[in-house]
Design a protein around this motif. Sequence first.
Motif, PDB file in Angstrom:
ATOM      1  N   LEU A 101       0.855  -1.201   0.000  1.00 39.36           N
ATOM      2  CA  LEU A 101       0.000   0.000   0.000  1.00 39.36           C
ATOM      3  C   LEU A 101       0.883   1.240   0.000  1.00 39.36           C
ATOM      4  N   VAL A 102       0.507   2.224  -0.819  1.00 39.06           N
ATOM      5  CA  VAL A 102       1.155   3.536  -0.769  1.00 39.06           C
ATOM      6  C   VAL A 102       0.114   4.530  -0.260  1.00 39.06           C
ATOM      7  N   VAL A 103       0.457   5.245   0.813  1.00 37.61           N
ATOM      8  CA  VAL A 103      -0.439   6.315   1.280  1.00 37.61           C
ATOM      9  C   VAL A 103       0.253   7.640   1.006  1.00 37.61           C
ATOM     10  N   GLU A 104      -0.388   8.453   0.192  1.00 38.81           N
ATOM     11  CA  GLU A 104       0.209   9.751  -0.170  1.00 38.81           C
ATOM     12  C   GLU A 104      -0.308  10.834   0.774  1.00 38.81           C
ATOM     13  N   ALA A 105       0.640  11.581   1.379  1.00 42.40           N
ATOM     14  CA  ALA A 105       0.274  12.691   2.285  1.00 42.40           C
ATOM     15  C   ALA A 105       1.197  13.866   2.016  1.00 42.40           C
ATOM     16  N   ILE A 106       1.284  14.268   0.741  1.00 39.59           N
ATOM     17  CA  ILE A 106       2.130  15.414   0.382  1.00 39.59           C
ATOM     18  C   ILE A 106       1.248  16.663   0.293  1.00 39.59           C
ATOM     19  N   VAL A 107       1.837  17.757  -0.180  1.00 41.67           N
ATOM     20  CA  VAL A 107       1.133  19.037  -0.246  1.00 41.67           C
ATOM     21  C   VAL A 107      -0.207  18.902  -1.010  1.00 41.67           C
ATOM     22  N   GLU A 108      -1.203  19.689  -0.535  1.00 43.49           N
ATOM     23  CA  GLU A 108      -2.564  19.616  -1.102  1.00 43.49           C
ATOM     24  C   GLU A 108      -2.625  20.353  -2.437  1.00 43.49           C
ATOM     25  N   ASN A 109      -2.047  19.735  -3.457  1.00 41.64           N
ATOM     26  CA  ASN A 109      -1.988  20.355  -4.777  1.00 41.64           C
ATOM     27  C   ASN A 109      -2.195  19.259  -5.821  1.00 41.64           C
ATOM     28  N   LEU A 110      -3.252  19.415  -6.628  1.00 37.27           N
ATOM     29  CA  LEU A 110      -3.634  18.338  -7.548  1.00 37.27           C
ATOM     30  C   LEU A 110      -2.516  17.985  -8.525  1.00 37.27           C
ATOM     31  N   GLU A 111      -1.898  18.991  -9.135  1.00 32.17           N
ATOM     32  CA  GLU A 111      -0.880  18.697 -10.148  1.00 32.17           C
ATOM     33  C   GLU A 111       0.321  17.972  -9.542  1.00 32.17           C
ATOM     34  N   VAL A 112       0.732  18.407  -8.320  1.00 30.51           N
ATOM     35  CA  VAL A 112       1.891  17.770  -7.677  1.00 30.51           C
ATOM     36  C   VAL A 112       1.546  16.325  -7.318  1.00 30.51           C
ATOM     37  N   THR A 118       1.881   9.448 -11.197  1.00 35.94           N
ATOM     38  CA  THR A 118       2.272   8.998 -12.547  1.00 35.94           C
ATOM     39  C   THR A 118       3.594   8.236 -12.457  1.00 35.94           C
ATOM     40  N   ILE A 119       4.516   8.781 -11.672  1.00 30.91           N
ATOM     41  CA  ILE A 119       5.835   8.134 -11.509  1.00 30.91           C
ATOM     42  C   ILE A 119       5.692   6.837 -10.709  1.00 30.91           C
ATOM     43  N   LEU A 120       4.922   6.894  -9.618  1.00 31.19           N
ATOM     44  CA  LEU A 120       4.784   5.710  -8.751  1.00 31.19           C
ATOM     45  C   LEU A 120       4.110   4.556  -9.492  1.00 31.19           C
ATOM     46  N   ASN A 133      -4.415  10.784   1.032  1.00 34.83           N
ATOM     47  CA  ASN A 133      -4.954  11.347   2.273  1.00 34.83           C
ATOM     48  C   ASN A 133      -5.474  12.762   2.029  1.00 34.83           C
ATOM     49  N   THR A 134      -5.759  13.096   0.769  1.00 39.30           N
ATOM     50  CA  THR A 134      -6.195  14.465   0.466  1.00 39.30           C
ATOM     51  C   THR A 134      -7.376  14.905   1.332  1.00 39.30           C
ATOM     52  N   SER A 135      -7.379  16.200   1.681  1.00 35.90           N
ATOM     53  CA  SER A 135      -8.475  16.759   2.480  1.00 35.90           C
ATOM     54  C   SER A 135      -9.650  17.165   1.609  1.00 35.90           C
ATOM     55  N   SER A 136      -9.363  17.516   0.358  1.00 36.55           N
ATOM     56  CA  SER A 136     -10.411  18.195  -0.417  1.00 36.55           C
ATOM     57  C   SER A 136     -10.413  17.884  -1.909  1.00 36.55           C
ATOM     58  N   LEU A 137      -9.324  17.300  -2.407  1.00 37.00           N
ATOM     59  CA  LEU A 137      -9.268  17.052  -3.852  1.00 37.00           C
ATOM     60  C   LEU A 137     -10.064  15.799  -4.214  1.00 37.00           C
ATOM     61  N   PRO A 138     -10.716  15.797  -5.403  1.00 40.61           N
ATOM     62  CA  PRO A 138     -11.423  14.578  -5.806  1.00 40.61           C
ATOM     63  C   PRO A 138     -10.428  13.425  -5.991  1.00 40.61           C
ATOM     64  N   ILE A 139     -10.717  12.276  -5.366  1.00 38.44           N
ATOM     65  CA  ILE A 139      -9.844  11.107  -5.510  1.00 38.44           C
ATOM     66  C   ILE A 139      -9.755  10.713  -6.990  1.00 38.44           C
ATOM     67  N   LYS A 140     -10.872  10.843  -7.695  1.00 34.94           N
ATOM     68  CA  LYS A 140     -10.915  10.467  -9.126  1.00 34.94           C
ATOM     69  C   LYS A 140      -9.868  11.264  -9.922  1.00 34.94           C
ATOM     70  N   ASP A 141      -9.779  12.573  -9.650  1.00 33.84           N
ATOM     71  CA  ASP A 141      -8.839  13.420 -10.402  1.00 33.84           C
ATOM     72  C   ASP A 141      -7.391  13.004 -10.141  1.00 33.84           C
ATOM     73  N   ILE A 142      -7.117  12.527  -8.930  1.00 35.54           N
ATOM     74  CA  ILE A 142      -5.746  12.075  -8.621  1.00 35.54           C
ATOM     75  C   ILE A 142      -5.512  10.713  -9.273  1.00 35.54           C
ATOM     76  N   ALA A 143      -6.506   9.821  -9.140  1.00 32.90           N
ATOM     77  CA  ALA A 143      -6.362   8.436  -9.624  1.00 32.90           C
ATOM     78  C   ALA A 143      -6.198   8.364 -11.139  1.00 32.90           C
ATOM     79  N   GLU A 144      -6.787   9.349 -11.845  1.00 34.38           N
ATOM     80  CA  GLU A 144      -6.723   9.330 -13.310  1.00 34.38           C
ATOM     81  C   GLU A 144      -5.302   9.478 -13.847  1.00 34.38           C
TER      82      GLU A 144
END
Length: 300
Positions: A101-112, A118-120, A133-144
Amino acid sequence: RRFSTSAMRAEAIKCVTVIGGGQMGAGIAQVAATTGHQVVIVDQSEDILNKSKASIHKSLQRVAKKKFADDAKAGEAFISEAIDRVSIQTDATNAVGNADLVVEAIVENLEVKRQLFTILDKAAPQHTIFASNTSSLPIKDIAESTQRMDRFGGLHFFNPVPVMKLLEVVRIPQTSDETFNKLLAFGKNLQKTTVNCKDTPGFIVNRLLVPYMVEAVRLLERGDASTRDIDTAMKLGAGYPMGPFELCDYVGLDTMKFILDVEWLTLRPTMQAAGVSITEVVHHLYNTALTKMKRFMPNI
Ligand code: CAA
Ligand code: NAD
């Protein structure tokens, strides 16, 4: 039945890579380590990672003091066993080689976040599940940004992670049942109470909590009360452990700003085009909610 139980156990999440060793990442890594997982924390520099490990050590001491109040030796063992399960890395691609499992908890910025995933996605084994672990970004937008949307979900922890008992587990339409069940099982193994939520802005807690925090700012902006009185009022009048301004500080003003930028974008894109401020948007949403409530409760 016995066979399926052992098969499930064999597939359970054992190795966790946490990307971002800030206040949330360090907390997530700590809780995963104290519940028996092997953990790798990734951040941008050795210096940040050393600070992250030091904060885990400090927090473990607080936990041990309570958990092993009558047995200092057992407390020491608890701390050193947990610390031994945590390693640190600056190279994210190396750090995911063994991850279940990878849990991402970096800065709250969609592009970053998208660039990171993409790399992982290219570096991680096929079976590795990704979670944000985003607070507010759509998971779908990150997962895409990945080719593994079936192995993607949201794991939203609360600050401070070692103390807060809740974990929001979020699925997107593509998340497979197997992935979702593993995320739920992982949450239970961390000894968190899990709640399920769709990929909706703010999930459950932040959808309710953030407008409340912004309305406190609005109250201050209108000159209706001081920060100190607003905080005191909510602690003593509503039983909250922290007032809204203390909580903004505790979450981090940078993260609060990023969350508001996203809520703003998600909930009111047309108002953004008109140049209306976020507090005005939240005020509008609040008044709309109040109007609706008045229909049912005419006396409020
Ligand atoms: N690690 C380990 N233990 C900790 C800790 C940490 N980082 N922080 C606090 N504790 C423990 C303390 O050791 C203490 O234990 P004892 O009861 O055994 O003494 C206990 O928690 C209480 O701590 P304190 O006495 O220092 O202070 P407190 O009573 O004010 O509690 C608090 C601190 C738990 C942070 C409390 O103030 C609180 O619950 N605040 C609200 C937190 C909150 O709302 N979090 C959610 C934020 S929103 C979010 O996270 C989502 C998002 O996306 C932004
Ligand atoms: P933080 O600033 O304390 O930590 C973020 C860490 O990520 C920093 O150490 C930074 O160096 C690192 N980082 C940034 N970009 C990176 C990259 N590309 N690769 C590796 N590391 C990178 O922030 P935080 O409060 O821990 O928040 C992290 C995430 O968790 C955010 O998405 C935030 O919205 C979410 N979250 C925050 C809270 C909170 O109360 N602060 C609660 C729940 C969720």
